[in-house]
Design a protein around this motif. Structure first.
Motif, PDB file in Angstrom:
ATOM      1  N   THR B 113       0.843  -1.204   0.000  1.00 27.01           N
ATOM      2  CA  THR B 113       0.000   0.000   0.000  1.00 27.01           C
ATOM      3  C   THR B 113       0.878   1.253   0.000  1.00 27.01           C
ATOM      4  O   THR B 113       1.998   1.237   0.537  1.00 27.01           O
ATOM      5  CB  THR B 113      -0.902   0.038   1.250  1.00 27.01           C
ATOM      6  N   PRO B 114       0.358   2.329  -0.583  1.00 28.43           N
ATOM      7  CA  PRO B 114       1.154   3.562  -0.570  1.00 28.43           C
ATOM      8  C   PRO B 114       1.160   4.220   0.808  1.00 28.43           C
ATOM      9  O   PRO B 114       0.259   3.991   1.614  1.00 28.43           O
ATOM     10  CB  PRO B 114       0.434   4.457  -1.585  1.00 28.43           C
ATOM     11  N   ALA B 115       2.174   5.016   1.043  1.00 26.33           N
ATOM     12  CA  ALA B 115       2.177   5.872   2.238  1.00 26.33           C
ATOM     13  C   ALA B 115       1.267   7.056   1.915  1.00 26.33           C
ATOM     14  O   ALA B 115       1.313   7.578   0.800  1.00 26.33           O
ATOM     15  CB  ALA B 115       3.591   6.353   2.521  1.00 26.33           C
ATOM     16  N   LYS B 116       0.437   7.452   2.864  1.00 29.91           N
ATOM     17  CA  LYS B 116      -0.554   8.493   2.573  1.00 29.91           C
ATOM     18  C   LYS B 116      -0.298   9.754   3.388  1.00 29.91           C
ATOM     19  O   LYS B 116       0.045   9.680   4.567  1.00 29.91           O
ATOM     20  CB  LYS B 116      -1.966   7.997   2.894  1.00 29.91           C
ATOM     21  N   LEU B 117      -0.498  10.880   2.734  1.00 28.78           N
ATOM     22  CA  LEU B 117      -0.441  12.176   3.426  1.00 28.78           C
ATOM     23  C   LEU B 117      -1.731  12.906   3.097  1.00 28.78           C
ATOM     24  O   LEU B 117      -2.009  13.193   1.925  1.00 28.78           O
ATOM     25  CB  LEU B 117       0.770  12.995   2.945  1.00 28.78           C
ATOM     26  N   ASP B 118      -2.513  13.198   4.120  1.00 32.98           N
ATOM     27  CA  ASP B 118      -3.782  13.884   3.899  1.00 32.98           C
ATOM     28  C   ASP B 118      -3.675  15.336   4.357  1.00 32.98           C
ATOM     29  O   ASP B 118      -2.944  15.649   5.299  1.00 32.98           O
ATOM     30  CB  ASP B 118      -4.896  13.172   4.670  1.00 32.98           C
ATOM     31  N   GLN B 119      -4.406  16.183   3.639  1.00 40.73           N
ATOM     32  CA  GLN B 119      -4.536  17.581   4.056  1.00 40.73           C
ATOM     33  C   GLN B 119      -5.963  17.736   4.532  1.00 40.73           C
ATOM     34  O   GLN B 119      -6.900  17.740   3.720  1.00 40.73           O
ATOM     35  CB  GLN B 119      -4.234  18.501   2.872  1.00 40.73           C
ATOM     36  N   ASN B 120      -6.126  17.841   5.828  1.00 36.52           N
ATOM     37  CA  ASN B 120      -7.461  17.831   6.409  1.00 36.52           C
ATOM     38  C   ASN B 120      -7.521  18.869   7.517  1.00 36.52           C
ATOM     39  O   ASN B 120      -6.728  18.813   8.457  1.00 36.52           O
ATOM     40  CB  ASN B 120      -7.745  16.423   6.964  1.00 36.52           C
ATOM     41  N   GLY B 121      -8.457  19.812   7.378  1.00 37.90           N
ATOM     42  CA  GLY B 121      -8.525  20.897   8.353  1.00 37.90           C
ATOM     43  C   GLY B 121      -7.316  21.796   8.266  1.00 37.90           C
ATOM     44  O   GLY B 121      -6.894  22.400   9.243  1.00 37.90           O
ATOM     45  N   CYS B 122      -6.737  21.856   7.074  1.00 34.49           N
ATOM     46  CA  CYS B 122      -5.526  22.660   6.836  1.00 34.49           C
ATOM     47  C   CYS B 122      -4.394  22.240   7.773  1.00 34.49           C
ATOM     48  O   CYS B 122      -3.630  23.077   8.283  1.00 34.49           O
ATOM     49  CB  CYS B 122      -5.830  24.158   6.956  1.00 34.49           C
ATOM     50  N   MET B 123      -4.336  20.974   8.031  1.00 30.50           N
ATOM     51  CA  MET B 123      -3.238  20.348   8.770  1.00 30.50           C
ATOM     52  C   MET B 123      -2.850  19.093   8.006  1.00 30.50           C
ATOM     53  O   MET B 123      -3.688  18.479   7.349  1.00 30.50           O
ATOM     54  CB  MET B 123      -3.670  19.966  10.195  1.00 30.50           C
ATOM     55  N   TYR B 124      -1.581  18.718   8.108  1.00 32.02           N
ATOM     56  CA  TYR B 124      -1.152  17.466   7.489  1.00 32.02           C
ATOM     57  C   TYR B 124      -1.367  16.315   8.467  1.00 32.02           C
ATOM     58  O   TYR B 124      -1.136  16.454   9.672  1.00 32.02           O
ATOM     59  CB  TYR B 124       0.338  17.512   7.132  1.00 32.02           C
ATOM     60  N   ALA B 125      -1.781  15.188   7.927  1.00 34.11           N
ATOM     61  CA  ALA B 125      -1.904  13.976   8.740  1.00 34.11           C
ATOM     62  C   ALA B 125      -1.358  12.804   7.926  1.00 34.11           C
ATOM     63  O   ALA B 125      -1.797  12.593   6.807  1.00 34.11           O
ATOM     64  CB  ALA B 125      -3.355  13.732   9.114  1.00 34.11           C
ATOM     65  N   PRO B 126      -0.378  12.084   8.434  1.00 31.81           N
ATOM     66  CA  PRO B 126       0.266  12.282   9.734  1.00 31.81           C
ATOM     67  C   PRO B 126       1.324  13.389   9.675  1.00 31.81           C
ATOM     68  O   PRO B 126       1.748  13.794   8.597  1.00 31.81           O
ATOM     69  CB  PRO B 126       0.923  10.931   9.981  1.00 31.81           C
ATOM     70  N   ARG B 127       1.740  13.821  10.861  1.00 29.44           N
ATOM     71  CA  ARG B 127       2.772  14.859  10.942  1.00 29.44           C
ATOM     72  C   ARG B 127       4.119  14.328  10.448  1.00 29.44           C
ATOM     73  O   ARG B 127       4.839  15.005   9.726  1.00 29.44           O
ATOM     74  CB  ARG B 127       2.886  15.314  12.409  1.00 29.44           C
ATOM     75  N   VAL B 128       4.449  13.114  10.887  1.00 27.72           N
ATOM     76  CA  VAL B 128       5.723  12.498  10.494  1.00 27.72           C
ATOM     77  C   VAL B 128       5.449  11.084  10.003  1.00 27.72           C
ATOM     78  O   VAL B 128       4.635  10.373  10.607  1.00 27.72           O
ATOM     79  CB  VAL B 128       6.713  12.438  11.693  1.00 27.72           C
ATOM     80  N   GLN B 129       6.057  10.707   8.908  1.00 28.49           N
ATOM     81  CA  GLN B 129       5.903   9.325   8.437  1.00 28.49           C
ATOM     82  C   GLN B 129       7.136   8.897   7.659  1.00 28.49           C
ATOM     83  O   GLN B 129       7.928   9.726   7.204  1.00 28.49           O
ATOM     84  CB  GLN B 129       4.661   9.172   7.568  1.00 28.49           C
ATOM     85  N   GLY B 130       7.244   7.574   7.527  1.00 24.12           N
ATOM     86  CA  GLY B 130       8.341   7.021   6.745  1.00 24.12           C
ATOM     87  C   GLY B 130       7.804   6.230   5.581  1.00 24.12           C
ATOM     88  O   GLY B 130       6.642   5.790   5.583  1.00 24.12           O
ATOM     89  N   LEU B 131       8.607   6.100   4.565  1.00 22.20           N
ATOM     90  CA  LEU B 131       8.272   5.231   3.441  1.00 22.20           C
ATOM     91  C   LEU B 131       9.568   4.727   2.840  1.00 22.20           C
ATOM     92  O   LEU B 131      10.645   5.231   3.166  1.00 22.20           O
ATOM     93  CB  LEU B 131       7.401   5.940   2.392  1.00 22.20           C
ATOM     94  N   MET B 132       9.424   3.723   1.984  1.00 19.25           N
ATOM     95  CA  MET B 132      10.633   3.136   1.381  1.00 19.25           C
ATOM     96  C   MET B 132      10.960   3.806   0.055  1.00 19.25           C
ATOM     97  O   MET B 132      10.084   4.358  -0.615  1.00 19.25           O
ATOM     98  CB  MET B 132      10.442   1.638   1.179  1.00 19.25           C
ATOM     99  N   GLU B 133      12.217   3.735  -0.302  1.00 16.41           N
ATOM    100  CA  GLU B 133      12.648   4.237  -1.624  1.00 16.41           C
ATOM    101  C   GLU B 133      11.781   3.579  -2.685  1.00 16.41           C
ATOM    102  O   GLU B 133      11.623   2.355  -2.695  1.00 16.41           O
ATOM    103  CB  GLU B 133      14.106   3.848  -1.883  1.00 16.41           C
ATOM    104  N   GLY B 134      11.215   4.381  -3.561  1.00 13.42           N
ATOM    105  CA  GLY B 134      10.414   3.852  -4.661  1.00 13.42           C
ATOM    106  C   GLY B 134       8.983   3.522  -4.301  1.00 13.42           C
ATOM    107  O   GLY B 134       8.173   3.214  -5.185  1.00 13.42           O
ATOM    108  N   GLN B 135       8.631   3.634  -3.021  1.00 11.23           N
ATOM    109  CA  GLN B 135       7.244   3.344  -2.620  1.00 11.23           C
ATOM    110  C   GLN B 135       6.342   4.502  -3.043  1.00 11.23           C
ATOM    111  O   GLN B 135       6.759   5.663  -3.053  1.00 11.23           O
ATOM    112  CB  GLN B 135       7.181   3.170  -1.094  1.00 11.23           C
ATOM    113  N   ASP B 136       5.086   4.180  -3.390  1.00 11.27           N
ATOM    114  CA  ASP B 136       4.146   5.247  -3.750  1.00 11.27           C
ATOM    115  C   ASP B 136       3.852   6.119  -2.531  1.00 11.27           C
ATOM    116  O   ASP B 136       3.665   5.613  -1.414  1.00 11.27           O
ATOM    117  CB  ASP B 136       2.837   4.646  -4.266  1.00 11.27           C
TER     118      ASP B 136
END
Lengths: 296, 254
Positions: B113-136
């Motif tokens: 599954t891809p790592a997800k970054l949402d913009q909700n309430g004009c805040m990013y969620a999650p604040r900090v996340q990791g993903l692998m090289e080449g991951q969506d």
């Protein structure tokens, strides 16, 4: 000594239009300062359109960035009108070419503004954009001077005092101010810390003080030089205090999560008065070249 | 060149052609030539621990969203900045913990599954996340307002793109290891997220209990690094015995 009138007629319309252009340019410099201070420079990622439109929703940082683009477009159009007017009405050939230089400067400014957005604000493009803005503003102020009634009525020239020459010194002031503005712009665009800009401040202030004191001591009989010198030193002192205030607010709000109004206000005023300092130093240099003749 | 204006098309071309890149990304890690990673489940171990915070936690300011009322309306209570979040148990949230070195170079299996970054309430969620090289990396805009998404990478190619309200999701990839870089929105300057790009799956972001667990680690000695957006980097060494659990704690303070 009575003024030696120039043979060129005063054109009130052209002069007032030039004044309007200079005021709009100062407003544009302020708008640019607001964009940088509010970290809004990349809120519109595309250029020349904004979000693929001529008029995006004016929300958050888009209001500042697109507003800056709209004011810049207006100033560009006003500059074209100035150029056409100069070429039709102005008798002095060099004034026509000054109009061309102004238009080329504003076009270059627009392109630099676009490039810096597309390249994600590299410091050298953003700093060039900021510094050229100051030069363009000084050019518009010079056009106001050259088209004014009192300029065309001629100058009362006085001889340069051999023990207190100012013709070359008057050129040093705008050069130092421009360097200082460049350092300030580079610091604002994160090329390096503000230490170089802060260190440059006493040098620039010293050169201006040297020039102004020399004029007041040796050339104060010339009203234009006296007023020009007092204007420059007054603006410079304001600028120094604004610089201190801008720096203090930056330190105070270093940990803030968004640009704070007080920091934005002092910084933008510092940018605007920086433009006025540049214009005042250029104007004084022009006045010195006109009013002070080389001793035989 | 007869006329200076003739230079304009060239300059424009240069501007458009250069694209939204401030840094030239290094060549993507050529993981294809690496052997496939193989961890024997019978001997795989675990690295676990906590990230502690000592001293008085800094008071986080209330974010002023008044410049965009649509953002403000999405929150019933004022929103605090998330730069430093200290949990009630004295641990620190939003710390990226990963194996910095010690693993043999290998091709690790990519998450499905891809790592997800949402913009909700004009805040990013999650604040900090990791993903692998080449991951969506999937970016969503759940807000009724425009955002720009600016990945301020240094080793990977930086980019800045607009995302209108509820627009199609964006999908991005990062080719090279980079821990951490900010993702920001200039429309709403308080919005800030952090992303860590790792060549392997052994990373973790601390949550509301401040703990972390790296599972399925092959036996060996590793440098574990903790990275916090404000307090910076700390590292320590652990040795994972076959089927064993190694523990390590990191302590930050004000």
């Amino acid at each position: 000594m009575a003024p030696n009138p120039t043979p060129f007629p005063y054109n009130r319309g052209l002069h007032r239009w030039s004044l309007l252009l200079a005021l709009c340019t100062l407003f544009l410099v302020v708008a640019g300062g607001v964009v940088t201070s509010r970290d809004a420079g990349l809120s519109v990622p595309d250029w020349p359109l904004s979000y693929g439109k001529l008029m995006p929703p004016m929300e958050g940082g888009i209001f500042y960035e697109h507003g800056h683009r709209m004011i810049a477009t207006t100033v560009g159009m006003f500059t074209i009108v100035s150029l056409v007017w100069l070429w039709i009405a102005e008798k002095r050939k060099w004034m026509k070419w000054l109009g061309v230089a102004a238009l080329l400067a504003v076009i270059t400014q627009g392109i630099l503004g676009g490039i810096t957005v597309l390249m994600l604000l590299p410091w050298w493009v953003s700093s060039t954009h900021a510094s050229l803005a100051q030069l363009f503003f000084s050019t518009t102020v010079a056009i106001v001077l050259f088209t004014s009634d009192w300029w065309l009525k001629g100058a009362s020239t006085i001889l340069e005092v051999a023990t207190a020459p100012i013709r070359k010194l008057s050129l040093a002031a705008p050069i130092c101010v421009l360097c200082q503005l460049g350092l300030g712009a580079a610091a604002r665009h994160k090329a390096f810390g503000s230490i170089y800009h802060i260190s440059g401040s006493p040098i620039v202030t010293g050169v201006i003080l040297w020039l102004v004191v020399r004029i007041l001591l040796n050339y104060s009989s010339n009203r234009e030089l006296r007023l020009g010198a007092l204007t420059l030193i007054s603006i410079t002192f304001c600028q120094v205090f604004l610089g201190i205030a801008a720096y203090m607010t930056r330190i105070a709000y270093a940990d803030s999560v968004q640009p704070m109004p007080l920091m934005v206000t002092f910084t933008v005023f510092h940018v605007a008065v920086g433009a006025l300092t540049m214009a005042a130093s250029v104007s004084l240099a022009i006045l010195v070249r006109r009013n002070v003749a080389l001793a035989a | 060149m007869k006329h200076p204006l003739a230079l304009l098309p060239l300059l424009l071309l240069a501007a458009c052609g250069s694209g939204p890149k401030t840094e030239t990304a290094p060549a993507a890690a050529n993981t294809a030539s690496l052997p496939e990673a193989h961890v024997d489940p019978a001997t795989a171990g675990t690295v676990s621990g906590r990230v502690l915070f000592t001293g008085t936690p800094p008071v986080m300011p209330i974010i002023d969203m008044s410049s965009n009322p649509q953002c403000e309306r999405q929150h019933k209570t004022p929103v605090k900045a998330e730069t430093v979040v200290v949990n009630p148990n004295g641990t620190l949230r939003n710390v990226f913990v990963w194996i910095k070195s010690g693993l043999s170079p290998a091709q690790w299996p990519m998450p499905a599954t891809p790592a997800k970054l949402d913009q909700n309430g004009c805040m990013y969620a999650p604040r900090v996340q990791g993903l692998m090289e080449g991951q969506d990396f999937e970016i969503l805009n759940s807000d009724p307002v425009n955002h720009n998404v600016h990945a301020e990478c240094e080793r990977n190619a930086a980019w800045n793109e607009s995302q209108p309200p509820r627009a199609e999701h964006k999908f991005k990839k990062f080719a090279s290891e980079e821990v951490l870089f900010p993702v920001t929105c200039s429309v709403h300057p308080w919005m800030r997220a952090y992303v860590g790009v790792s060549p392997h799956p052994f990373f973790f972001v601390t949550a509301d209990d401040g703990s972390f667990v790296l599972k399925g680690v092959p036996p060996g000695t590793y440098t574990i690094e903790a990275v916090h957006e404000k307090y910076g980097r700390k590292e320590g060494k652990v040795t994972v015995a076959p089927s064993g659990t190694a523990s390590i704690e990191f302590t930050y303070g004000s």
